[in-house]
Design a protein around this motif. Structure first.
Motif, short mmCIF file in Angstrom:
data_model
loop_
_atom_site.label_atom_id
_atom_site.label_comp_id
_atom_site.label_asym_id
_atom_site.label_seq_id
_atom_site.Cartn_x
_atom_site.Cartn_y
_atom_site.Cartn_z
N ARG A 14 0.88 -1.17 0.00
CA ARG A 14 0.00 0.00 0.00
C ARG A 14 0.92 1.21 0.00
NH1 ARG A 14 -4.36 -2.17 4.59
NH2 ARG A 14 -4.11 -4.37 4.01
N ASN A 15 1.05 1.81 -1.17
CA ASN A 15 2.08 2.83 -1.41
C ASN A 15 2.09 3.91 -0.35
OD1 ASN A 15 3.11 1.66 -3.74
ND2 ASN A 15 1.60 2.66 -5.06
N GLY A 16 3.29 4.18 0.14
CA GLY A 16 3.48 5.22 1.13
C GLY A 16 3.17 4.79 2.55
N TRP A 17 2.74 3.53 2.72
CA TRP A 17 2.35 3.10 4.06
C TRP A 17 2.80 1.69 4.39
CZ3 TRP A 17 -2.36 0.10 5.56
CH2 TRP A 17 -2.49 0.04 6.96
N LEU A 18 2.48 0.73 3.51
CA LEU A 18 2.71 -0.68 3.83
C LEU A 18 3.50 -1.35 2.70
CD1 LEU A 18 1.71 -2.65 6.12
CD2 LEU A 18 -0.07 -3.37 4.53
N ASP A 19 4.49 -2.15 3.08
CA ASP A 19 5.29 -2.87 2.08
C ASP A 19 5.76 -4.18 2.69
OD1 ASP A 19 6.77 -3.67 -0.06
OD2 ASP A 19 8.26 -2.06 0.05
N ARG A 20 4.90 -5.22 2.60
CA ARG A 20 5.21 -6.53 3.17
C ARG A 20 5.35 -7.54 2.03
NH1 ARG A 20 0.58 -5.90 7.90
NH2 ARG A 20 1.74 -4.36 9.14
N ARG A 21 6.53 -8.14 1.91
CA ARG A 21 6.82 -9.04 0.80
C ARG A 21 7.13 -10.45 1.32
NH1 ARG A 21 5.17 -6.11 -3.69
NH2 ARG A 21 6.11 -4.02 -3.67
N PHE A 22 7.11 -11.42 0.40
CA PHE A 22 7.29 -12.83 0.78
C PHE A 22 6.43 -13.10 2.02
CE2 PHE A 22 10.94 -12.14 -1.88
CZ PHE A 22 11.17 -13.37 -2.50
N LEU A 23 5.17 -12.77 1.89
CA LEU A 23 4.27 -12.74 3.04
C LEU A 23 3.46 -14.04 3.15
CD1 LEU A 23 2.88 -11.19 5.36
CD2 LEU A 23 1.40 -10.11 3.64
N VAL A 24 3.55 -14.65 4.34
CA VAL A 24 2.70 -15.80 4.68
C VAL A 24 1.90 -15.36 5.90
CG1 VAL A 24 2.60 -18.25 5.22
CG2 VAL A 24 4.50 -17.36 3.84
N ASN A 25 0.68 -14.89 5.67
CA ASN A 25 -0.08 -14.21 6.70
C ASN A 25 -1.43 -14.87 6.93
OD1 ASN A 25 0.30 -11.57 8.27
ND2 ASN A 25 -1.85 -11.44 7.64
N ARG A 26 -1.84 -14.90 8.19
CA ARG A 26 -3.14 -15.50 8.53
C ARG A 26 -4.25 -14.47 8.53
NH1 ARG A 26 -3.16 -18.20 14.17
NH2 ARG A 26 -2.03 -19.84 13.06
N SER A 27 -4.06 -13.35 9.28
CA SER A 27 -5.15 -12.38 9.40
C SER A 27 -4.62 -11.04 9.89
CB SER A 27 -6.23 -12.89 10.36
OG SER A 27 -5.69 -13.07 11.67
N TYR A 28 -5.37 -10.00 9.56
CA TYR A 28 -5.13 -8.65 10.06
C TYR A 28 -6.33 -8.23 10.91
CZ TYR A 28 -1.55 -7.82 6.41
OH TYR A 28 -0.46 -7.86 5.61
#
Length: 242
Positions: free
Chosen positions: A169-183
């Motif tokens: 999310r430009n200017g705010w979030l940059d998560r790569r190679f992501l293995v994620n369950r929930s936010y």
């Protein structure tokens, strides 16, 4: 026949590397089984050669990324012009930039992919993926997951993101190679692995200069705030026909 070769360092910088310690040979099926059981670690100075049916399969690192050097892991992985061939003794060359092999751009022969995290020269996390019928971006997917050091991670686990592209999310979030369950807000973020590549909005991502390699420990709820640790180095290796 299986041949394991170990490349040893030379005392003189002018001397050419040579293979020492001889070779180890045994039945292919027995060796493969042994490798899987013992989860043999193959760093940059180890090469596994499998000889079978007139083919040679080689397992070797194609990407080495270093935490905290200010360079985007995502950009280095996907950009051919950013290649830096990986020397045999990469642990000793410094951490100023990530190392990228041109084999990343010749993916059609890849059979297996292994992603590992190391901290203080100790492997702390690993995942293996089926590389057949994939490309250099979509191999990192739940449907290709073969095994891992996580005791509760499987293709049928619950994910909101499982990809190299991750969550940008430009200017705010940059998560790569992501293995994620929930936010559910920074305090309620759950998952297994993420690279905080540039932007780091949540407190759990702010652990020194970017990029930050974050993984959660086994036998925990996998909340990034309470249950996670960081690593110094990420190594991606492949098994491919040569």
């Amino acid at each position: 026949m299986v041949v394991i070769l170990c490349k040893q360092a030379q005392e003189s910088s002018d001397a050419k590397p040579e293979l020492k310690k001889g070779t180890l040979t045994m039945d292919v099926d027995s060796m493969i089984k042994s490798c899987l059981i013992n989860r043999i670690r193959l760093l940059g100075f180890f090469i596994l050669l499998l000889k079978s049916k007139n083919k040679i399969q080689v397992y070797f690192p194609i990407f080495v990324a270093f935490a905290g050097n200010g360079k985007s892991v995502y950009n280095a992985w996907r950009t051919p012009s950013m290649w830096n061939e990986i020397p045999a003794f990469y642990p000793h060359i410094g951490r100023r930039f990530h190392l990228r092999s041109r084999f990343i751009d010749n993916w059609e022969k890849v059979k297996l992919v292994k992603l590992e995290l190391f901290d203080k020269n100790k492997r702390v996390m690993w995942m293996t993926f089926n590389g057949k019928n994939t490309n250099n971006m979509n191999w990192f997917d739940k449907k290709n997951l073969a095994d891992s050091s996580f005791n509760d991670l499987a293709p049928c686990s619950t994910f909101n993101v499982f990809s190299i592209n991750g969550d940008l999310r430009n200017g705010w979030l940059d998560r790569r190679f992501l293995v994620n369950r929930s936010y559910a807000g920074c305090a309620q973020d759950y998952g297994w692995f993420v690279i905080a590549d540039t932007y780091k909005p949540c407190k759990w991502e702010k652990r020194g200069s970017a990029p930050v390699f974050i993984y959660t420990r086994n036998n925990t709820p996998r909340n990034y705030n309470q249950d996670s640790d960081t690593a110094e180095t990420m190594v991606i290796s492949v098994l491919m026909d040569m």
